[in-house]
Design a protein around this motif. Sequence first.
Motif, PDB file in Angstrom:
ATOM      1  N   ASP A 209       0.734  -1.100  -0.015  1.00  0.00           N
ATOM      2  CA  ASP A 209       0.080  -0.061   0.034  1.00  0.00           C
ATOM      3  C   ASP A 209       0.856   1.128   0.143  1.00  0.00           C
ATOM      4  OD1 ASP A 209      -2.192   1.199  -0.170  1.00  0.00           O
ATOM      5  OD2 ASP A 209      -2.956   1.238   2.087  1.00  0.00           O
ATOM      6  N   LYS A 215      -0.164   8.792  -1.940  1.00  0.00           N
ATOM      7  CA  LYS A 215      -1.515   8.827  -2.449  1.00  0.00           C
ATOM      8  C   LYS A 215      -1.773  10.186  -2.881  1.00  0.00           C
ATOM      9  CE  LYS A 215      -3.335   4.821   0.038  1.00  0.00           C
ATOM     10  NZ  LYS A 215      -4.263   4.104   0.997  1.00  0.00           N
ATOM     11  N   SER A 219      -2.471  11.227  -6.523  1.00  0.00           N
ATOM     12  CA  SER A 219      -3.558  12.069  -7.076  1.00  0.00           C
ATOM     13  C   SER A 219      -3.288  13.306  -8.023  1.00  0.00           C
ATOM     14  CB  SER A 219      -4.724  12.258  -5.764  1.00  0.00           C
ATOM     15  OG  SER A 219      -5.892  13.357  -6.312  1.00  0.00           O
TER      16      SER A 219
END
Length: 365
Positions: A209, A215, A219
């Motif tokens: 992950d 993350k 994005s």
Amino acid sequence: MKSKVRHAFRVTGVNYDLFQSPATDTAAATPPPPGTRPYLPHITRRFPQVSLPADNPLTEEGVALGRRLFSDPILSIDGSLSCASCHQETSAFSDPRRVSTGTRGQSGKRNAMPLFNLAWARDGLFWDGRAASIRHQVLMPVTDPAEMGESIDGVLAKLNSHPTYPTEFQNAFAAPPSPDTLAKALEQFLLTIVSQDSDFDRAVRKRGDLTDLEKQGLSLFVTEHDPARGLRGADCFHCHGGSLFTDNLFHNNGLHLAPGDTGLMAVSRNPADRGKFKTPSLRNIALTAPYMHDGRFATLEEVIDHYDSGVSRTDTLDPNLGKHPAAGLSLTPTEKAALVAFLHTLTDPSFTAGKPAKPRTSTPP
């Protein structure tokens, strides 16, 4: 039925990725030389379908010969340089120097591009696209006076008089050293350098992950910058999208250039190509500093600052950069840190032998 079904199946193994079979033109395919063993590359199906040269089938013998030649300074005029001298494996087959140095200590003009995933980039190689294919490209540094400075005849004389190379060429190609077999051996090795197993890839396969900061960087990376529609992104995906993180095309990315530094235009002679350079993959980008065709930026932070507010507007500037506001993207320090964090997830551990791992961050520094 339920009881019988329970005993009708068994798990024999678990694969966390699926691998593709390379495509070849069977009608034009050349059979492998007698006595050779096929080399079967493991290439993920998450990558575009790969098409390998029909007239140069990969073999264990050909790949091994190409790997040895790549690291052998016998290809240079004075035995001081090999291909690996300027394409170091721990730098993802790039050069950590701003520009490479030739056999006489002379400095080149370009930062050495990384050499991986070339099976998808066989057209228009080098920063300016002057090589039509890998096979064409591999011999150009050998004969370039600013690089290895040797002649093809000189290389072949050394290979043919070497105690083992003539036998190795016979084993790999059923032929002696020649310009064709030399180029094919190097091509075979380069086609096997595949980078596909980074932290990002493991996250895609649900075997890992990304942190919250990574993350956020992802994005920003894949989001259009369009304030009128309420979109706040970094627009990276236009040129560096897809699983290869490059479109393998040429773009003017807004660098301030010297008058004679025309990029693709020097090859095409088309004024519309002024300032356009090959888009490198962002895979392993944390390993391939310095950045840009001339190595002008030492850090990823400098690269992001350029795209944020340093773009030079010219007639051939890529439209995806030209549409940005004159003031730039106005990324915040946290957003810049997030982009850097995400880019570090693209590092493939198979290229980091001997290098300390960079700690992954969950929060901005």
